[in-house]
Design an enzyme around this catalytic site. Structure first.
Site, PDB file in Angstrom:
ATOM      1  N   SER A 130      43.273  45.909  56.833  1.00 47.12           N
ATOM      2  CA  SER A 130      44.269  44.951  57.322  1.00 47.12           C
ATOM      3  C   SER A 130      45.061  45.473  58.532  1.00 47.12           C
ATOM      4  CB  SER A 130      45.222  44.549  56.196  1.00 47.12           C
ATOM      5  OG  SER A 130      44.514  43.777  55.251  1.00 47.12           O
TER       6      SER A 130
ATOM      7  N   LYS B 159      48.880  42.335  42.852  1.00 44.34           N
ATOM      8  CA  LYS B 159      48.881  40.893  43.165  1.00 44.34           C
ATOM      9  C   LYS B 159      49.557  40.032  42.094  1.00 44.34           C
ATOM     10  CE  LYS B 159      44.796  40.924  46.142  1.00 44.34           C
ATOM     11  NZ  LYS B 159      43.491  40.297  46.414  1.00 44.34           N
TER      12      LYS B 159
ATOM     13  N   GLU C 293      52.220  26.550  45.600  1.00 42.51           N
ATOM     14  CA  GLU C 293      51.387  25.938  44.559  1.00 42.51           C
ATOM     15  C   GLU C 293      50.075  26.702  44.378  1.00 42.51           C
ATOM     16  OE1 GLU C 293      48.435  23.941  45.111  1.00 42.51           O
ATOM     17  OE2 GLU C 293      48.268  23.498  42.966  1.00 42.51           O
TER      18      GLU C 293
ATOM     19  N   ASP D 257      43.673  34.179  50.255  1.00 34.87           N
ATOM     20  CA  ASP D 257      42.232  34.284  49.992  1.00 34.87           C
ATOM     21  C   ASP D 257      41.613  32.887  49.896  1.00 34.87           C
ATOM     22  OD1 ASP D 257      42.104  37.018  50.024  1.00 34.87           O
ATOM     23  OD2 ASP D 257      42.274  37.253  47.851  1.00 34.87           O
TER      24      ASP D 257
ATOM     25  N   GLY E  95      31.496  36.198  38.620  1.00 34.99           N
ATOM     26  CA  GLY E  95      32.748  36.929  38.489  1.00 34.99           C
ATOM     27  C   GLY E  95      33.846  36.027  37.954  1.00 34.99           C
TER      28      GLY E  95
ATOM     29  N   GLY F 292      37.350  37.464  37.941  1.00 38.89           N
ATOM     30  CA  GLY F 292      38.591  38.189  38.210  1.00 38.89           C
ATOM     31  C   GLY F 292      39.475  37.411  39.181  1.00 38.89           C
TER      32      GLY F 292
ATOM     33  N   LEU G 206      31.702  38.194  48.809  1.00 33.88           N
ATOM     34  CA  LEU G 206      33.084  38.644  49.044  1.00 33.88           C
ATOM     35  C   LEU G 206      33.154  40.133  49.361  1.00 33.88           C
ATOM     36  CD1 LEU G 206      33.773  35.814  48.072  1.00 33.88           C
ATOM     37  CD2 LEU G 206      35.616  36.776  46.712  1.00 33.88           C
TER      38      LEU G 206
ATOM     39  N   TYR H  19      32.633  43.494  51.241  1.00 35.57           N
ATOM     40  CA  TYR H  19      32.384  43.782  52.658  1.00 35.57           C
ATOM     41  C   TYR H  19      32.147  45.273  52.944  1.00 35.57           C
ATOM     42  CZ  TYR H  19      37.407  44.699  52.591  1.00 35.57           C
ATOM     43  OH  TYR H  19      38.652  45.179  52.281  1.00 35.57           O
TER      44      TYR H  19
ATOM     45  N   GLY I 150      31.639  38.931  53.445  1.00 30.35           N
ATOM     46  CA  GLY I 150      32.981  39.297  53.002  1.00 30.35           C
ATOM     47  C   GLY I 150      33.906  39.669  54.146  1.00 30.35           C
TER      48      GLY I 150
HETATM   49  P1  NAP Z   1      38.663  42.096  39.609  1.00 31.75           P
HETATM   50  O1  NAP Z   1      39.765  41.147  39.311  1.00 31.75           O
HETATM   51  O2  NAP Z   1      38.734  43.508  39.147  1.00 31.75           O
HETATM   52  O3  NAP Z   1      37.291  41.451  39.050  1.00 31.75           O
HETATM   53  C1  NAP Z   1      36.096  42.195  39.092  1.00 31.75           C
HETATM   54  C2  NAP Z   1      34.927  41.305  38.684  1.00 31.75           C
HETATM   55  O4  NAP Z   1      33.729  42.085  38.777  1.00 31.75           O
HETATM   56  C3  NAP Z   1      35.019  40.813  37.243  1.00 31.75           C
HETATM   57  O5  NAP Z   1      34.425  39.543  37.162  1.00 31.75           O
HETATM   58  C4  NAP Z   1      34.191  41.864  36.503  1.00 31.75           C
HETATM   59  O6  NAP Z   1      33.640  41.402  35.291  1.00 31.75           O
HETATM   60  C5  NAP Z   1      33.088  42.097  37.497  1.00 31.75           C
HETATM   61  N1  NAP Z   1      32.433  43.395  37.281  1.00 31.75           N
HETATM   62  C6  NAP Z   1      32.967  44.621  37.479  1.00 31.75           C
HETATM   63  N2  NAP Z   1      32.057  45.577  37.163  1.00 31.75           N
HETATM   64  C7  NAP Z   1      30.936  44.920  36.748  1.00 31.75           C
HETATM   65  C8  NAP Z   1      29.661  45.338  36.279  1.00 31.75           C
HETATM   66  N3  NAP Z   1      29.335  46.640  36.187  1.00 31.75           N
HETATM   67  N4  NAP Z   1      28.748  44.386  35.939  1.00 31.75           N
HETATM   68  C9  NAP Z   1      29.050  43.071  36.027  1.00 31.75           C
HETATM   69  N5  NAP Z   1      30.250  42.612  36.474  1.00 31.75           N
HETATM   70  C10 NAP Z   1      31.177  43.526  36.822  1.00 31.75           C
HETATM   71  O7  NAP Z   1      38.410  42.200  41.191  1.00 31.75           O
HETATM   72  P2  NAP Z   1      38.716  41.062  42.282  1.00 31.75           P
HETATM   73  O8  NAP Z   1      40.047  41.308  42.871  1.00 31.75           O
HETATM   74  O9  NAP Z   1      38.395  39.760  41.682  1.00 31.75           O
HETATM   75  O10 NAP Z   1      37.635  41.438  43.417  1.00 31.75           O
HETATM   76  C11 NAP Z   1      36.259  41.152  43.260  1.00 31.75           C
HETATM   77  C12 NAP Z   1      35.533  41.471  44.573  1.00 31.75           C
HETATM   78  O11 NAP Z   1      35.973  40.599  45.614  1.00 31.75           O
HETATM   79  C13 NAP Z   1      35.774  42.895  45.068  1.00 31.75           C
HETATM   80  O12 NAP Z   1      34.544  43.383  45.575  1.00 31.75           O
HETATM   81  C14 NAP Z   1      36.775  42.703  46.199  1.00 31.75           C
HETATM   82  O13 NAP Z   1      36.686  43.714  47.188  1.00 31.75           O
HETATM   83  C15 NAP Z   1      36.303  41.375  46.763  1.00 31.75           C
HETATM   84  N6  NAP Z   1      37.338  40.656  47.540  1.00 31.75           N
HETATM   85  C16 NAP Z   1      37.075  40.422  48.850  1.00 31.75           C
HETATM   86  C17 NAP Z   1      37.986  39.721  49.603  1.00 31.75           C
HETATM   87  C18 NAP Z   1      37.675  39.454  51.051  1.00 31.75           C
HETATM   88  O14 NAP Z   1      38.588  39.070  51.797  1.00 31.75           O
HETATM   89  N7  NAP Z   1      36.442  39.627  51.481  1.00 31.75           N
HETATM   90  C19 NAP Z   1      39.180  39.256  49.034  1.00 31.75           C
HETATM   91  C20 NAP Z   1      39.414  39.506  47.671  1.00 31.75           C
HETATM   92  C21 NAP Z   1      38.480  40.213  46.938  1.00 31.75           C
HETATM   93  P3  NAP Z   1      34.457  41.579  33.907  1.00 31.75           P
HETATM   94  O15 NAP Z   1      35.405  40.419  33.820  1.00 31.75           O
HETATM   95  O16 NAP Z   1      33.380  41.542  32.873  1.00 31.75           O
HETATM   96  O17 NAP Z   1      35.171  42.905  33.988  1.00 31.75           O
END
Ligand code: NAP
Length: 280
Positions: A20, A69, A80, A104, A130, A132, A218, A220, A241
């Site tokens: 960032s 967050k 909202e 996002d 996913g 999360g 997502l 990157y 991403g």
């Molecule tokens: P998070 O809340 O920690 O969620 C992680 C997700 O990955 C969950 O669905 C988790 O499943 C799954 N996961 C983790 N390890 C796994 C495995 N070994 N096998 C299968 N599923 C697995 O993270 P987040 O904040 O949502 O971020 C997710 C991704 O998005 C990250 O790579 C982050 O860098 C990316 N992101 C990118 C941007 C962008 O601007 N490009 C913005 C935001 C996020 P469980 O629920 O089973 O644990």
């Protein structure tokens, strides 16, 4: 601090990896704005105090990343979308109040619109991998754009089911083992950490997708994940991403520095060079 200098920061724990500062400092320079964007490494137990003292620290606002967050949402007056997503990634001060949003949402949509125009035209079904924080933002975005059926596949099924409770009947939880979910998907979004450097690959066979499917990533780091490589190899449209990262930054910059910045090829090249050199 210089009274004419406006400042913002990214606050996380850890925060050294964040791109960032590169994005916002590029825009500050490009538009000749007297401002600064810094990194702030703040542990969870100090985050509340940090957020409450943003103004005293000279900040007009901040980006918020892992693990703050949800705390940022609770400590602020969210809009909202931040409330609906359950997480805030952008804070700003408005008339003495600490406000928050989740950029996002527009980052995901603006990038998709730029990379695959009309991706939502006649879209019957999207598949989100996913459940999360990032997946919540994606699902909120898709519902806002009228996508009527969103299949959510997640390692922990109960989290996918929780998203149906949060967002309603458009969300359909499914399992990784159910290969049929891909056959009629017009859009697939990877919102897991799979494919990220140091993580296992995403177990998804792009040959199961229809030829008109769009694949949005997502992750990157790396810039080209195995999913993106496979999708492009099959001739599918993709959105990466890094694109989302750039577009999600627009909202914060506008709020803090008073000018809507452009996502340019030059900015992308700067970030790509940084990601590539970090991978060497
Ligand atoms: P998070 O809340 O920690 O969620 C992680 C997700 O990955 C969950 O669905 C988790 O499943 C799954 N996961 C983790 N390890 C796994 C495995 N070994 N096998 C299968 N599923 C697995 O993270 P987040 O904040 O949502 O971020 C997710 C991704 O998005 C990250 O790579 C982050 O860098 C990316 N992101 C990118 C941007 C962008 O601007 N490009 C913005 C935001 C996020 P469980 O629920 O089973 O644990």
């Amino acid at each position: 601090m210089n009274a004419t200098l406006r400042a913002a920061c990214i606050v996380g724990w850890p925060v050294a990896h964040s791109r960032s500062p590169l994005i916002h400092n590029y825009w500050l320079k490009r538009y000749g704005i007297a401002g600064e964007y810094r990194r702030e490494a703040v542990p969870p137990e100090q985050f509340a105090e940090f957020a409450r003292s943003l103004a005293a620290r000279g900040y007009a606002g901040a980006n918020v990343t892992v693990p703050h967050k949800e705390a940022a949402l609770k400590l602020s007056q969210p809009d909202e979308r931040a409330r609906a997503v359950g997480a805030a990634n952008t804070l700003w001060l408005e008339g003495g109040a600490l406000r928050s949003t989740n950029t996002d949402v527009e980052g995901f949509l603006d990038n998709l619109d730029a990379c695959a125009p009309q991706w939502d035209r006649g879209l019957g079904k999207a598949v989100v991998l996913g459940a999360g924080g990032a997946a919540r933002g994606v699902i909120y975005s898709l519902i806002g754009r009228g996508v009527g059926r969103i299949t959510v596949v997640n390692r922990t099924r109960s989290r996918a089911e929780g998203l149906r409770q949060r967002f309603g009947d458009a969300v359909h939880p499914a399992d990784w083992s159910d290969e049929s979910v891909l056959a009629d998907a017009g859009l697939v979004v990877n919102a897991t950490v799979l494919g990220m450097a140091g993580q296992p690959e995403l177990p998804l066979d792009v040959r199961q997708l229809p030829g008109h499917a769009v694949v949005a990533e997502l992750v990157y780091v790396p810039l080209v994940t195995p999913l993106l490589r496979a999708a492009r190899g099959r001739g599918l449209s993709t959105a990466d991403g890094l694109g989302m990262l750039m577009y999600q930054a627009v909202g914060g910059f506008t709020l803090w520095f008073g000018r809507a910045p452009e996502v340019t090829a030059e900015l992308r090249a700067l970030l790509e060079a940084d990601l590539t050199s970090a991978a060497d």
